[in-house]
Design an enzyme around this catalytic site. Structure first.
Site, short mmCIF file in Angstrom:
data_model
loop_
_atom_site.label_atom_id
_atom_site.label_comp_id
_atom_site.label_asym_id
_atom_site.label_seq_id
_atom_site.Cartn_x
_atom_site.Cartn_y
_atom_site.Cartn_z
N CYS A 159 0.89 -1.16 0.24
CA CYS A 159 -0.07 -0.10 0.04
C CYS A 159 0.76 1.41 -0.02
CB CYS A 159 -1.00 -0.05 1.05
SG CYS A 159 -1.88 -1.39 1.20
N HIS A 293 -3.66 8.18 5.30
CA HIS A 293 -3.84 7.12 4.74
C HIS A 293 -5.32 6.63 5.32
CE1 HIS A 293 -2.86 3.24 3.11
NE2 HIS A 293 -2.81 2.40 4.13
N HIS A 330 -10.08 1.67 -0.44
CA HIS A 330 -8.48 1.40 -0.30
C HIS A 330 -8.04 0.79 -1.84
CE1 HIS A 330 -4.69 0.75 1.01
NE2 HIS A 330 -4.90 0.13 1.99
#
Lengths: 401, 265
Positions: A159, A293, A330
């Site tokens: 990520c 995030h 995400h």
């Protein structure tokens, strides 16, 4: 960083569940409209969750990309469309670009098709586009298709992968190793990873991502592909290019704490932000907004909140902070690049995208998460952070050109 | 043409091939790569842990770095990544079995590096990169760039698993004229611990051949790094000090990297 080697952004291309391009992003992310819906591109009946931020054709179409009925498009095609948009916006000749740096773990769909054909007893395995499953191939395929210079790197650090592609491109440009580089990343929701997140009970049961909200139930995956054109300021100025923003600083760190959980006091994220400020030669009071995030998990939310308090001190309580995963989902390897583009638009529009779906304050998360809709604010500099399993953290500091 | 010359200190190196390998006059003894809790089925993560533990054994004695941990980076370079975990998870799903969350191939590289970072107290940049063709030049160039970006020391790790079934088929599809390395025939990992060099000591120099040795074809994409490992080991066996020169033919230009063979401390 010398002035001539300052790093600037001169173009971008982006595709999310809201569709292709800047307007789709402004209509969706910046208005706080979640993109989550039932997934139809694969059968979700074996899974607990059926939702994700997937593009279903009701936003601007991504050019020259075909959507199969049973899978997402090829990452290669989506990266190519976003790259072309970035290059067109920058007005730069592909031959002047030193190469392509991509954040992706490789395309899983050809792996799914291969093993489905094998377990289904096919005479010969399905090898269509199987080379895209070799992670390093994506940067090669992209660079070759566009006629870029020879550098080809694919970052596979989950990520933070596409944030790392931007960071490494910035390092190379700031040291005078390259004048222009294309970077970015991609993830498109597919069955393999959806199944694993589902089996780990990580996906939001109620169909919404609610970062920093006490009643959060987890994350949701989302389509996300973004490419940015980075150049040295000297190169961009010499071309008369329209500079969208500067990449003023960057940081990449490790928590050195746990294989899967973030550091509870946000040590690594804080160090990444401090590193970005150090590269920029600025103090923490120079930052006007942070796109975090913000996965919508309790451990991430509290860790990031602690990191922001470490870096910004008392000022953290009044610093606007938002998680746009509350609208996009995400986007995994694509997250760093997608959120860099969102942060750039926030700077240039003077508009902070909200944290959507917020319902109930969490006493452990006590900052200004912009939960009451988009907010108008003149921004000089904005930061974006990302984190990955294993405790990897990145921070990028963008500033008005 | 060589554009620049860079001086670095090579503190230690290690090569682990669990099955062992013999190629011509080169022999690598088998080494057990012990299981790492939480990482199942695949040799990838145990191999990462084994080669780094071996590389740092004489540097830290197995202990964590102190303050230097903040100025230490890690680079993981690979062609195929953890293809074993990716394929096993996909095969189980295709046959209708419940997905095992431990077969979470998307984050295997960062997760095992998180274990390494925790064990050794490394809080600098950790990066994982997939390259096509031989990994040596771009991986060393990446290490060099991170050292120039305010780090004092970087641990470089090259890893690939023996290609099977799907990975072999995928690599066979790479016929577009780009760089190719033959498929790895053995599970292997090689590590180098590199520091900034404050000075360039005068010492006898040997060069690493620009093209990977045919005898090392079994290493696939790691052949160039294996060749560097064997050159360094030969040099260390012959003299207490020395320099190994590597021409790093990165896509951004030719560079000559001088690796001065230092001793662990």
């Amino acid at each position: 960083m010398t002035e001539s080697h300052r790093v600037v952004v001169t173009g971008f291309g982006i595709f999310t569940a809201f569709g292709f391009g800047e307007k789709a992003l402004l209509d969706g992310v910046f208005s706080g409209r979640p993109s989550f819906r039932d997934v139809t591109r694969f059968d979700t009946s074996p899974f607990r969750c059926s939702s994700a931020g997937v593009y279903e054709g009701d936003g601007p179409e991504i050019p020259d990309v075909s959507f199969p009925e049973d899978a997402p498009p090829r990452q290669h095609d989506a990266l190519l469309a976003c790259s072309r948009a970035a290059i067109d916006m920058a007005g730069i000749a592909p031959s002047k670009i030193a190469g392509a740096l991509v954040g992706s773990q490789g395309d899983y769909t050809p792996i799914t098709r291969y093993w489905r054909s094998v377990t289904g007893g096919a005479d010969t395995p399905d090898t269509a586009f199987l080379k895209d499953s070799v992670p390093g191939q994506l940067a090669h395929g992209l660079g070759d298709a566009l006629g870029l210079g020879p550098l080809r790197m694919t970052f596979i650090n989950a990520c933070v992968a596409s944030a790392d592609s931007i960071i490494h491109a910035s390092r190379l440009i700031s040291r005078g190793r390259a004048d222009a580089l294309l970077c970015g990343g991609a993830y498109l929701v597919e069955r393999e990873l959806f199944a694993k997140f589902d089996s780990a009970r990580a996906l939001a049961k109620d169909g919404f991502v609610r970062p920093f909200s006490k009643d959060r139930t987890g994350l949701l995956l989302g389509d996300g592909v973004a490419c940015l054109m980075l150049e040295s300021e000297a190169s961009a100025t010499a071309r008369g290019a329209n500079v969208l923003a500067r990449v003023a600083g960057w940081g990449i760190t490790s928590d050195a704490y746990h294989a899967s959980r973030p550091h509870p006091e946000g040590r690594g994220t804080a160090q990444a932000m401090e590193s970005a400020l150090r590269v920029a030669g600025l103090g923490s009071d120079a930052v006007d907004y942070v796109n975090v995030h913000g996965t919508g998990t309790a451990s991430n939310d509290t860790s990031e909140t602690a990191a922001l308090r470490r870096v910004f001190g008392d000022r953290a309580a009044h610093l606007p902070v938002s998680s746009t995963k509350s609208t996009t989902g995400h986007t995994l390897e694509g997250a760093g690049a997608v959120e860099a583009v969102i942060t750039l638009l926030a700077l240039n529009q003077g508009l902070i995208p909200p944290t959507a779906n917020f319902t109930t304050p969490d006493p452990a998360c006590d900052l200004d998460y912009v939960t009451d809709g988009p907010r108008r604010k003149s921004l000089r500099r904005a930061m974006t952070t990302n984190s990955a399993f294993g405790g990897a953290n990145t921070a990028l500091l963008l500033e008005q050109a | 043409m060589i554009d620049t010359r860079t001086e670095r200190l090579l503190v230690s190196e290690a090569l682990v091939v669990p099955s062992g390998v013999t190629a011509g006059d080169i022999t690598v003894e088998p080494t057990e790569a012990r299981r790492v809790p939480g990482f199942v089925e695949s040799a990838f993560s145990p191999l990462v842990k084994a080669v780094i533990d071996r590389c740092l054994a004489d540097v830290t004695g197995g202990a964590a770095f102190g303050d230097e941990g903040a100025r230490t980076g890690i680079v993981l370079a690979t062609l195929g990544g953890d293809a074993t975990t990716a394929d096993l998870g996909s095969r189980l799903l295709a046959s209708g079995q419940v997905a095992n969350p431990l077969l979470f191939f998307q984050s295997v590289p960062t997760t095992i590096l998180g274990v390494i970072a925790r064990d050794y107290g490394i809080t600098g940049p950790t990066t994982c990169v997939a390259l096509r063709g031989d990994l040596r030049s771009e991986a060393l160039d990446l290490v060099d760039t991170i050292l120039d970006d305010s780090m004092d020391q970087v641990l470089l790790l090259g890893i690939d698993l023996a290609a099977e079934d799907r990975a072999l088929s995928a690599q066979a599809e790479l016929t577009d004229g780009g760089p190719h390395a033959g498929a790895s025939q053995v599970d292997a990992a090689v590590a180098f611990f590199v520091r900034r060099a404050d000075s360039a000591p005068e010492s006898a120099e040997v060069s690493v051949a620009p093209v990977a040795d045919e005898r090392l074809a079994a290493f696939g994409s790691l052949a160039g790094l294996a060749q560097l490992y064997f050159t360094v080991r030969t040099r260390r066996a012959a003299a207490a000090s020395g320099t190994v020169a590597v021409d790093v033919g990165s896509a951004l230009g030719e560079r000559r990297l001088h690796l001065h063979l230092g001793e662990p401390r």
